[in-house]
Design a protein around this motif. Sequence first.
Motif, mmCIF file in Angstrom:
data_model
loop_
_atom_site.group_PDB
_atom_site.id
_atom_site.type_symbol
_atom_site.label_atom_id
_atom_site.label_comp_id
_atom_site.label_asym_id
_atom_site.label_seq_id
_atom_site.Cartn_x
_atom_site.Cartn_y
_atom_site.Cartn_z
ATOM 1 N N THR A 1 -40.379 32.673 55.631
ATOM 2 C CA THR A 1 -40.067 34.024 55.299
ATOM 3 C C THR A 1 -38.733 34.233 55.701
ATOM 4 O OG1 THR A 1 -40.513 36.149 56.151
ATOM 5 C CG2 THR A 1 -40.999 34.370 57.761
ATOM 6 N N LEU A 2 -38.236 35.147 55.150
ATOM 7 C CA LEU A 2 -36.634 35.544 55.629
ATOM 8 C C LEU A 2 -36.708 36.685 56.719
ATOM 9 C CD1 LEU A 2 -34.833 36.137 52.115
ATOM 10 C CD2 LEU A 2 -34.892 34.118 53.464
ATOM 11 N N VAL B 1 -34.708 34.191 62.899
ATOM 12 C CA VAL B 1 -34.512 35.138 64.221
ATOM 13 C C VAL B 1 -32.942 35.031 64.393
ATOM 14 C CG1 VAL B 1 -34.705 35.191 66.445
ATOM 15 C CG2 VAL B 1 -36.490 34.106 65.036
ATOM 16 N N ASP B 2 -32.264 36.242 63.880
ATOM 17 C CA ASP B 2 -31.032 36.485 63.930
ATOM 18 C C ASP B 2 -30.314 35.662 62.805
ATOM 19 O OD1 ASP B 2 -30.985 38.476 66.045
ATOM 20 O OD2 ASP B 2 -30.798 36.869 67.579
ATOM 21 N N ASP B 3 -29.260 34.726 63.065
ATOM 22 C CA ASP B 3 -28.809 33.830 62.173
ATOM 23 C C ASP B 3 -29.314 32.465 62.199
ATOM 24 O OD1 ASP B 3 -27.518 33.080 64.530
ATOM 25 O OD2 ASP B 3 -25.693 32.998 63.720
ATOM 26 N N LEU B 4 -30.497 32.396 62.857
ATOM 27 C CA LEU B 4 -30.950 31.035 63.136
ATOM 28 C C LEU B 4 -32.359 30.593 62.233
ATOM 29 C CD1 LEU B 4 -30.961 30.658 67.008
ATOM 30 C CD2 LEU B 4 -29.220 29.843 65.246
ATOM 31 N N ALA C 1 -40.649 29.169 69.492
ATOM 32 C CA ALA C 1 -40.240 28.665 68.140
ATOM 33 C C ALA C 1 -39.159 27.671 68.456
ATOM 34 C CB ALA C 1 -39.631 29.721 67.308
ATOM 35 N N LEU C 2 -38.969 26.768 67.388
ATOM 36 C CA LEU C 2 -38.053 25.492 67.554
ATOM 37 C C LEU C 2 -36.736 25.974 66.554
ATOM 38 C CD1 LEU C 2 -36.991 22.911 68.510
ATOM 39 C CD2 LEU C 2 -38.283 21.990 66.402
ATOM 40 N N LEU D 1 -27.651 29.877 59.678
ATOM 41 C CA LEU D 1 -27.241 30.292 58.269
ATOM 42 C C LEU D 1 -25.998 29.572 57.900
ATOM 43 C CD1 LEU D 1 -28.122 34.197 58.349
ATOM 44 C CD2 LEU D 1 -29.565 32.120 57.342
ATOM 45 N N SER D 2 -25.041 29.433 59.109
ATOM 46 C CA SER D 2 -23.939 28.835 58.438
ATOM 47 C C SER D 2 -23.841 27.360 58.003
ATOM 48 C CB SER D 2 -22.716 28.969 59.707
ATOM 49 O OG SER D 2 -23.164 27.975 60.878
#
Length: 476
Positions: free
Chosen positions: A254-255, A266-269, A283-284, A289-290
């Motif tokens: 899921t996004l 979760v945020d940008d992870l 969560a691991l 996103l980068s």
Amino acid sequence: MENRTDDGWVTTRFVVLGFGTAGYACADSLIQAGAEHLVVLDDRDTEALREKAQILETLGATITLGPGSTAELPKDVDVVVTSPGVPPHAPLLAQAAERDVPIWSEIELAWRLRDPANAAPWLCITGTNGKTTTVQMLTAILQAAGHRAVAAGNVGLPLLEVVMDPEPYDVIAVELSSYQLHFTHSMSAHSAAVLNIAPDHVDWHGSLEAYAQDKGRIYENCQVACVYNVADPATEHLVEEADVIEGCRAIGFTLGTPGLSMLGLVDDLLVDRAFVEQRATSALELASLSDITPPAPHNVANALAAAALARAFGVPATAIRDGLRGFRPDKHRIAHVAEVAGVNYVDDSKATNPHAAQASLLAYEHVVWIAGGQAKGATFDELVIAARQRLRAVVLLGQDKDVIAEALQRHAPDVPRIVVESTDTGAMEIVVGEAAKLAQVGDTVLLAPGCASWDMFANYGARGDAFAEAVRSLSN
């Protein structure tokens, strides 16, 4: 005939339907497996096919080419192996079904030809859009983890070539089309994913329901994980309907923030709440996103699906990050071509249906959309409704441009649109020129046709190349 060491390959009477790339690979592999009773049929008769026929005839196969060759199923046949482009209602396949003759796809044949002593696990992917990118991402991740891995099936190496390789692979990332899955019966993937379901190839399957059911075959006999798209309930339904190996888990991607037994953001992870011991409370982190190029939403979804399959295979988080960081998509898949006068030009010629085009459009804030070609019976109302707030303007070309124009008139009548009537080799230069006039600084001119290319171009790659060349001419 469980595997290629079985004497059944020698005595079984095979008919291979179709003598294109897939048909030739099937016939050649059967000969390697020891088949002594092999007939190949194709209604086409070209010099290239005759040359290939000569090769196999010297090895004992019987090749019949030319009009009418596939009209009637031979009397003495035990198994028909069919090429993926042949629809189920083709006369010879209909006759085989009436006579209860087993029909195998090239994938079914490849599964049965695996060496039982060195059979690499299959991580399988299907879906209307994103298959190739996801398989290639998965392959990059597996290789980053140190595995001898390869992309095969509908992309990369032919799957038959991979399973017949004398040097066995550790794991195979397999892209499967609905055509290939239709006549696949005994495959048992280590883990499998359906990325999404949207109308496509309905003419081949007969209905959207039949198309979805064939996609769902990928989950049958799945061993470890059935990966589904949380945003697409149809994919979860296919998991629920599948007959899997006991202990196989349903894993969502899921996004959004992932629930239990999901991967998500979760945020940008990118994080994993499926394959960690303390998943109920933690969560691991897998990547950021980068690490994804480009970080468009649908490409992030592809990365999450690839990560889910890799994690099911036991790949560590560091390899997920390293594999995604080093991966670059193929040409013509949301590929940045150039920036000209403050406007970005992006080639997504691979977006050959509305579902894929919509995903591209939603990745950009202000878009001059280039669309059109052969719509294959698809409609564009849903796409226009979803993307209309992002459309600066639209430039249309190709055979079914009016289908898109009518959807725009219904749902986005105020969006400017230009219709290019030219269909010659210079049409794309006119299209890009019109798009440049309509674009403002900061906009994206996006080639995401939502249609097949064959009305004007040899393939989607030629269409994308024409776009890139026109952009370069513009910049000059």
